[in-house]
Each structure stands twice: as structure tokens, then as C-alpha cells.
Design an enzyme around this catalytic site. Sequence first.
Site, PDB file in Angstrom:
ATOM      1  CG  ASP A 183       8.331   5.332 -11.358  1.00  0.00           C
ATOM      2  OD1 ASP A 183       9.084   4.339 -11.395  1.00  0.00           O
ATOM      3  OD2 ASP A 183       7.109   5.266 -11.585  1.00  0.00           O
ATOM      4  CB  SER A 208      -0.938  -0.061   1.211  1.00  0.00           C
ATOM      5  OG  SER A 208      -1.829   1.013   1.253  1.00  0.00           O
ATOM      6  CE  LYS A 261      -5.020  -2.130   0.427  1.00  0.00           C
ATOM      7  NZ  LYS A 261      -5.263  -0.805  -0.185  1.00  0.00           N
TER       8      LYS A 261
END
Length: 405
Positions: free
Chosen positions: A325, A314, A339
Amino acid sequence: MRINKKYIYIPLAVVVIALVFGAGFFVGKKSVPQSALHDRIFFNKELGKPEVVDFSLFWEALSKLEDEYVDANKIDYQQMLYGAISGMTESLGDDYTVFMKPEKTDSFIQSVSGNDSFEGVGMELGLKSKVLTVVAPIEGTPAYNAGIKAGDKILKIDDKSTEGMQVEEAVNLIRGEKGTQVKLSIIRKNLDQPKEFIVTRDVIQVPVIRWEMEEGNIAYIKIYQFASNLPSKFEDVVSEILKNNASRIVIDLRNNPGGYLEVANEIASWFLPKGAVVVREEFRDGESNEYKSKGYKHLQNFPVTILVNGGSASASEILAGALRDQKGVKLIGEKTFGKGSVQTLEEFSDGSSLKITVAKWFTPNGTSIADEGLKPDIEVELTQEDIDNDRDSQLDKAMEVIKSL
């Protein structure tokens, strides 16, 4: 620093009506004897009733139960209402869309507040492919010390099968008075057959964050959960890191089951420039929403590595995905839990609630981690031999990598 918990906890002043097949709620906790069963009173039978669903089957089934069930005095209309709502959520096939009774709602809200303590064994549970699964054991707790691992699948609790069991029921069975024991039958990868763990319950204090300075001016930060009080605690940690002249940072998100999405965005804001996308949500109507860094600046130029494993879920995956990224941060360890959805909590007037999946989330580069998880850039498995010898090969690798940056 105020956190707007927009998509995780949204209390609503909703009167519990028309949630179960437009039937409203039933008055009285226990039914009366058979002779008076049909004297029960229903409120708001038509309010909110869908136009295209024939509910005669529901009423027919209820009537049959009233007329024929052998233990008429055990008919509890309130529990039947709760069961019907649970049935609706289960029909969706989404492990994260669930109905919670008042006591479970209180427990859930307390657990994400960062001020939680309870008597039990100390592990986060979830459903994965409808199987009761350990999301993460909490460091230093009886479950952790017994050797229970993230990803373990629990087949039995004290000889009771967990097949078809909801997380709420499992939690109630596993929690208990300090000093008592619970037996868990567990299967995991590389085990030919289930293994039994007998765990002694204790008082569990759920930590939020800790940090320490390591050799080479490396700040090691362990985040246990993205609780509502993490931002203020993290700000204190940042002050200490700067005072101690740290030059590199290792963030440990292993066995961190997540928490508030907005809190993950707050933490990412210390590392990313203002306006950089942290995560993107996509909703049912095709609309999307981006969470962006607030640009707190202080840690933006620090080299960072992140530790992850199967218990990183999560909000942990949000932070890890964003920093990889946007900054090229290396993820070290094992594949994360996977998740990739966002839930909102809608509370009702009786204290019960619905946790509903309202969006799916993607990393800044558009990667969805739902079910698949994030694969580490450098894969290092923590073996049983490592554990037996009190050796952390994953952390060792993270330290090796960060020293080279």
C-alpha cells in the site's frame, strides 16, 4: 530496541475467580468418593457474577454429574473448570479466541520468543472454518520434507478423527519423542481423496531469519516468524546488507505464520518513512489505533519484492500489506492465509490463559484480509513438478521482477 507487545502478550495479575459462570475455582485436583462429593468447597461463587444470566442450569448439571456419573472417582473439578472456560470461548465461534491450560500457555509463550525447540514434526497448526489446518510447515523439518503444505487440512491423527478437535489437543498428539512416527490423513486442493503421510519426529529448532547475497547485488531475506528477537536479528542483517553493497531486496514471507504485531511494525519501519501508517486496528467500541513507521531509513530507497503463499499469515500479512500500500511493492506467489485479527494474551494466577481477539486490522488503504487473504500482484503457483525437480518458480519470478526495478 525494546518491543512493547501490547496486543499480543499482556500478562495480567489476575486471580482465577468468577471466570466460569461466576463460580470461581474449585479446591483440590481430584474429587473424593461419592459419599463425600457434596463436601467439596467452592470459593468466590458470587464474585464477578453477571447480573442478567441465570446460572441455575450450570449448577443443576454439575449436581447431576456428581450424583449420577458412573465413575465418580474420575470427577476432576479443576479439569471441569477448564472445560467450562473452553466451552465459553468455543461458543463465540472465533478460531483465535481460546483458553489455554498452564502447560499450553508455557508452550505458546516459548514458541513466540524465537528461542523455541521441541520434539515433533515442525509445522504451525490453526483452525480455519473449524477444520484443523496446516498454517505453515517449517522449512527443513520432517513435515516440510514429507511434502506437507500450507493449507493442508488434517482429517485424522493416527486414525483419530480431528473433527471438533482443538489445536492444543492436536499439537499434543502430533508432538512426541524423536524417532517415533505419526500418521496424518490429509486432504488438499487437487486431491480427490485423503492422502496419508507418515512422518518421523525429530528435534525441531525454529529459525527466525536468514539472508544471502544473490547475483545482481540482490539481498534475499527469508523471515520465518515475527518472534520477539527478530528486530535485533534484522538489524544485524541490515548492517550486513549495507556492507555488501546490496541494491535490491527480495523478502520471503512464505510459510511464515506470523507473530507479534509490534515486531511487524518494527520491520516495516526499515522500509517506510517515519509516520507512515503500517496497520490500523479497529476495536469493539469503534475506536481505532494506527501503528506507524519509526522511520529507520536505511532501506527506504531499496527496490523490494515480497514472496507470499497460503502459509503467510498474521504479521506476515501486515508487513506485506503495508509495503504494497505504501511503496507499491509487488507481492508474488499465492494468496495469503487471511488472518485479519489481533489477539491479546491474558494470564491467570495458576498459569492458564485466555487468548482473546480484541481488534480487527486493516492495511493502510483500508483493506481487511480476514478470511480472504491478500491476493498477489503476480500469481505463481509452486507445483508438485517444481518441488520434485527442486525448482522454485516463485523465487525465480521474484528475482526476474526485482532485476527490472
